[in-house]
Design an enzyme around this catalytic site. Structure first.
Site, PDB file in Angstrom:
ATOM      1  N   MET A   1      36.405  52.238 -18.787  1.00  0.00           N
ATOM      2  CA  MET A   1      35.096  51.670 -18.978  1.00  0.00           C
ATOM      3  C   MET A   1      35.243  50.278 -19.592  1.00  0.00           C
ATOM      4  SD  MET A   1      32.014  52.861 -21.590  1.00  0.00           S
ATOM      5  CE  MET A   1      32.875  54.289 -22.039  1.00  0.00           C
ATOM      6  N   PRO A   2      34.920  49.219 -18.848  1.00  0.00           N
ATOM      7  CA  PRO A   2      34.977  47.878 -19.416  1.00  0.00           C
ATOM      8  C   PRO A   2      33.909  47.688 -20.498  1.00  0.00           C
ATOM      9  CG  PRO A   2      34.985  47.796 -17.010  1.00  0.00           C
ATOM     10  CD  PRO A   2      34.660  49.192 -17.406  1.00  0.00           C
ATOM     11  N   ILE A   3      34.323  47.069 -21.597  1.00  0.00           N
ATOM     12  CA  ILE A   3      33.405  46.704 -22.677  1.00  0.00           C
ATOM     13  C   ILE A   3      33.547  45.205 -22.880  1.00  0.00           C
ATOM     14  CG2 ILE A   3      32.775  47.025 -25.092  1.00  0.00           C
ATOM     15  CD1 ILE A   3      34.110  49.804 -24.900  1.00  0.00           C
TER      16      ILE A   3
END
Length: 60
Positions: A1-3
């Site tokens: 999950m990119p943050i």
């Protein structure tokens, strides 16, 4: 999950912040082939008194 974390000076309208979140999400989704539902964007607004340039706060 990119943050993704974005720091900007305070004072922009909430509509512009929402547009920024949308555009960053779409760019990351397209670039990484990641579902946009998995992308998180955190926007931190910094007070002008806490942002310095050339050794001085932007707003004194």
């Amino acid at each position: 999950m990119p943050i993704i974390t974005v720091q900007i000076l305070e004072g922009r309208p909430k509509e512009k912040v929402a547009e920024l979140i949308h555009n960053v999400t779409m760019t990351v989704s397209e670039t990484l082939d990641a579902p946009k539902e998995n992308i998180r964007v955190l926007v931190t607004e910094i007070p002008k008194t806490h942002w310095g340039k050339a050794g001085e706060p932007i707003e004194k």
